[in-house]
Design a protein around this motif. Structure first.
Motif, PDB file in Angstrom:
ATOM      1  N   UNK A  83       0.805  -1.098   0.096  1.00  0.00           N
ATOM      2  CA  UNK A  83       0.139  -0.005   0.042  1.00  0.00           C
ATOM      3  C   UNK A  83       0.929   1.397  -0.208  1.00  0.00           C
ATOM      4  N   UNK A  84       0.790   2.059  -1.085  1.00  0.00           N
ATOM      5  CA  UNK A  84       1.294   3.319  -1.101  1.00  0.00           C
ATOM      6  C   UNK A  84       0.385   4.158  -1.333  1.00  0.00           C
ATOM      7  N   UNK A  85       0.001   4.920  -0.479  1.00  0.00           N
ATOM      8  CA  UNK A  85      -1.187   6.011  -0.396  1.00  0.00           C
ATOM      9  C   UNK A  85      -0.894   7.156  -1.455  1.00  0.00           C
TER      10      UNK A  85
ATOM     11  N   UNK B 108       0.767  10.472  -0.249  1.00  0.00           N
ATOM     12  CA  UNK B 108       2.256  10.382  -0.249  1.00  0.00           C
ATOM     13  C   UNK B 108       2.947  10.418  -1.206  1.00  0.00           C
ATOM     14  N   UNK B 109       4.218  10.806  -1.235  1.00  0.00           N
ATOM     15  CA  UNK B 109       5.012  10.744  -2.250  1.00  0.00           C
ATOM     16  C   UNK B 109       5.179   9.482  -2.943  1.00  0.00           C
ATOM     17  N   UNK B 110       5.540   9.271  -4.011  1.00  0.00           N
ATOM     18  CA  UNK B 110       5.745   7.927  -4.755  1.00  0.00           C
ATOM     19  C   UNK B 110       7.177   7.470  -4.510  1.00  0.00           C
ATOM     20  N   UNK B 111       7.239   6.261  -3.746  1.00  0.00           N
ATOM     21  CA  UNK B 111       8.548   5.490  -3.185  1.00  0.00           C
ATOM     22  C   UNK B 111       9.045   4.698  -3.957  1.00  0.00           C
ATOM     23  N   UNK B 112       8.538   4.323  -5.082  1.00  0.00           N
ATOM     24  CA  UNK B 112       8.929   3.322  -6.015  1.00  0.00           C
ATOM     25  C   UNK B 112      10.241   3.737  -6.685  1.00  0.00           C
ATOM     26  N   UNK B 113      10.395   5.153  -7.195  1.00  0.00           N
ATOM     27  CA  UNK B 113      11.792   5.388  -7.718  1.00  0.00           C
ATOM     28  C   UNK B 113      13.057   5.204  -6.686  1.00  0.00           C
ATOM     29  N   UNK B 114      12.674   5.040  -5.346  1.00  0.00           N
ATOM     30  CA  UNK B 114      13.803   4.971  -4.353  1.00  0.00           C
ATOM     31  C   UNK B 114      13.945   3.294  -3.729  1.00  0.00           C
ATOM     32  N   UNK B 115      13.036   2.472  -4.582  1.00  0.00           N
ATOM     33  CA  UNK B 115      13.268   1.218  -4.231  1.00  0.00           C
ATOM     34  C   UNK B 115      12.684   0.628  -2.986  1.00  0.00           C
ATOM     35  N   UNK B 116      11.602   1.026  -2.559  1.00  0.00           N
ATOM     36  CA  UNK B 116      10.789   0.691  -1.477  1.00  0.00           C
ATOM     37  C   UNK B 116       9.261   1.113  -1.607  1.00  0.00           C
ATOM     38  N   UNK B 117       8.453   0.476  -0.580  1.00  0.00           N
ATOM     39  CA  UNK B 117       7.003   0.782  -0.429  1.00  0.00           C
ATOM     40  C   UNK B 117       6.876   1.240   0.859  1.00  0.00           C
ATOM     41  N   UNK B 118       5.786   2.198   0.970  1.00  0.00           N
ATOM     42  CA  UNK B 118       5.426   2.819   2.311  1.00  0.00           C
ATOM     43  C   UNK B 118       5.026   1.815   3.347  1.00  0.00           C
ATOM     44  N   UNK B 119       4.473   0.770   2.980  1.00  0.00           N
ATOM     45  CA  UNK B 119       3.909  -0.313   3.849  1.00  0.00           C
ATOM     46  C   UNK B 119       3.533  -1.562   3.092  1.00  0.00           C
ATOM     47  N   UNK B 120       3.349  -2.769   3.970  1.00  0.00           N
ATOM     48  CA  UNK B 120       3.078  -4.112   3.574  1.00  0.00           C
ATOM     49  C   UNK B 120       2.106  -4.543   4.537  1.00  0.00           C
ATOM     50  N   UNK B 121       1.136  -5.001   4.080  1.00  0.00           N
ATOM     51  CA  UNK B 121       0.115  -5.787   5.059  1.00  0.00           C
ATOM     52  C   UNK B 121       0.181  -7.229   4.880  1.00  0.00           C
ATOM     53  N   UNK B 122       0.462  -7.788   5.984  1.00  0.00           N
ATOM     54  CA  UNK B 122       0.454  -9.642   5.847  1.00  0.00           C
ATOM     55  C   UNK B 122      -0.836 -10.021   6.591  1.00  0.00           C
ATOM     56  N   UNK B 123      -1.468 -10.820   5.698  1.00  0.00           N
ATOM     57  CA  UNK B 123      -2.498 -11.576   6.290  1.00  0.00           C
ATOM     58  C   UNK B 123      -2.337 -12.928   6.857  1.00  0.00           C
TER      59      UNK B 123
END
Length: 138
Positions: free
Chosen positions: A10-12, A15-30
């Motif tokens: 999830x990258x709202x 917020x700024x786009x984190x993809x060019x920097x090689x990460x995601x803002x958050x990961x949810x695990x079920x």
């Protein structure tokens, strides 16, 4: 948002786009419960990641950014169980500012576990504060 059977990125858009920097803002695990691992959030605002000049405003903005991500996972600050704080040139005054702002978003009788790491600098020039988090929801 990207999904697979085990996790959701999830990258709202707020917020700024984190993809060019090689990460995601958050990961949810079920699993039997939802766990959300949130990347370090700074006081940068918007797509251009504009930073205020003062520590207090950066802390407030970082907490706003953290809240945006929590809401994206249908969570609140009450779901946060662990935080890590990175503070540039840490001192007692900055810790006092942090504590004051933390009391505004967390219930003082149920605070998350915390690690504070003093650092000499962070990822971008002018960044004074960064917070990451782990949140859990049953």
């Amino acid at each position: 948002m990207e999904n697979n059977k085990q996790h959701q990125l999830v990258n709202p858009a707020a917020l700024f786009n984190p993809e060019p920097y090689g990460f995601s803002h958050s990961i949810s695990v079920q699993s039997p419960f939802q766990m959300c691992f949130i990347s370090g959030q700074s006081g940068g605002v918007g797509e251009n990641h504009v930073l205020a000049d003062d520590f207090k405003t950066q802390v407030q903005d970082a907490l706003k950014n953290l809240n945006i991500i929590l809401q994206s996972h249908s969570m609140t600050f009450e779901n946060v169980v662990k935080i890590t704080l990175l503070i540039v040139d840490h001192n007692p005054e900055k810790l006092e500012i942090w504590a004051e702002e933390a009391k505004k978003v967390w219930n003082p009788t149920f605070l998350p576990t915390s690690t504070l790491i003093p650092v000499s600098q962070l990822a971008l020039p002018g960044m004074l504060f960064e917070i990451d988090a782990i949140a859990v929801k049953s």
